[in-house]
Write an enzyme that holds these catalytic residues in place. Structure first.
Site, PDB file in Angstrom:
ATOM      1  N   CYS A  80      50.774 -70.906  22.559  1.00 10.26           N
ATOM      2  CA  CYS A  80      50.383 -70.026  21.463  1.00 10.26           C
ATOM      3  C   CYS A  80      48.886 -69.704  21.571  1.00 10.26           C
ATOM      4  O   CYS A  80      48.108 -70.610  21.849  1.00 10.26           O
ATOM      5  CB  CYS A  80      50.699 -70.728  20.144  1.00 10.26           C
ATOM      6  N   PRO A  81      48.495 -68.472  21.429  1.00 12.96           N
ATOM      7  CA  PRO A  81      49.260 -67.305  20.977  1.00 12.96           C
ATOM      8  C   PRO A  81      49.749 -66.399  22.110  1.00 12.96           C
ATOM      9  O   PRO A  81      50.206 -65.294  21.853  1.00 12.96           O
ATOM     10  CB  PRO A  81      48.239 -66.565  20.112  1.00 12.96           C
TER      11      PRO A  81
END
Length: 80
Positions: free
Chosen positions: A17-18
């Site tokens: 992430c992200p």
């Protein structure tokens, strides 16, 4: 195994992430409204991230499933 028809596939394995969401956003921007994107990710936060992403952007999360340590998402690009 249930497979769905899709137009484009994005391999987001081993990205944390992200990055899976950012790559998905970039790929969807290149697609036509109504087309389906298949995303394969391994980030454990992916199911929540993709659900939130679709709610915020208006794209449709058609399916979310897991196979072993991989998560498979099918998203329909929103109509513009």
């Amino acid at each position: 195994m249930n497979t769905m028809e899709f137009d484009v596939e994005l391999d987001a394995r081993k990205l944390s992430c992200p990055l899976p969401i950012l790559r998905t956003k970039k790929m969807l921007a290149q697609m036509e409204g109504g087309q389906v994107l298949k995303v394969v990710a391994t980030d454990s936060k992916s199911p929540d991230d993709f659900a939130d992403f679709c709610k915020q952007t208006g794209n449709v999360l058609l399916s979310a499933s897991s196979q072993g340590e991989e998560f498979i998402f099918y998203l329909r690009r929103r109509q513009t």
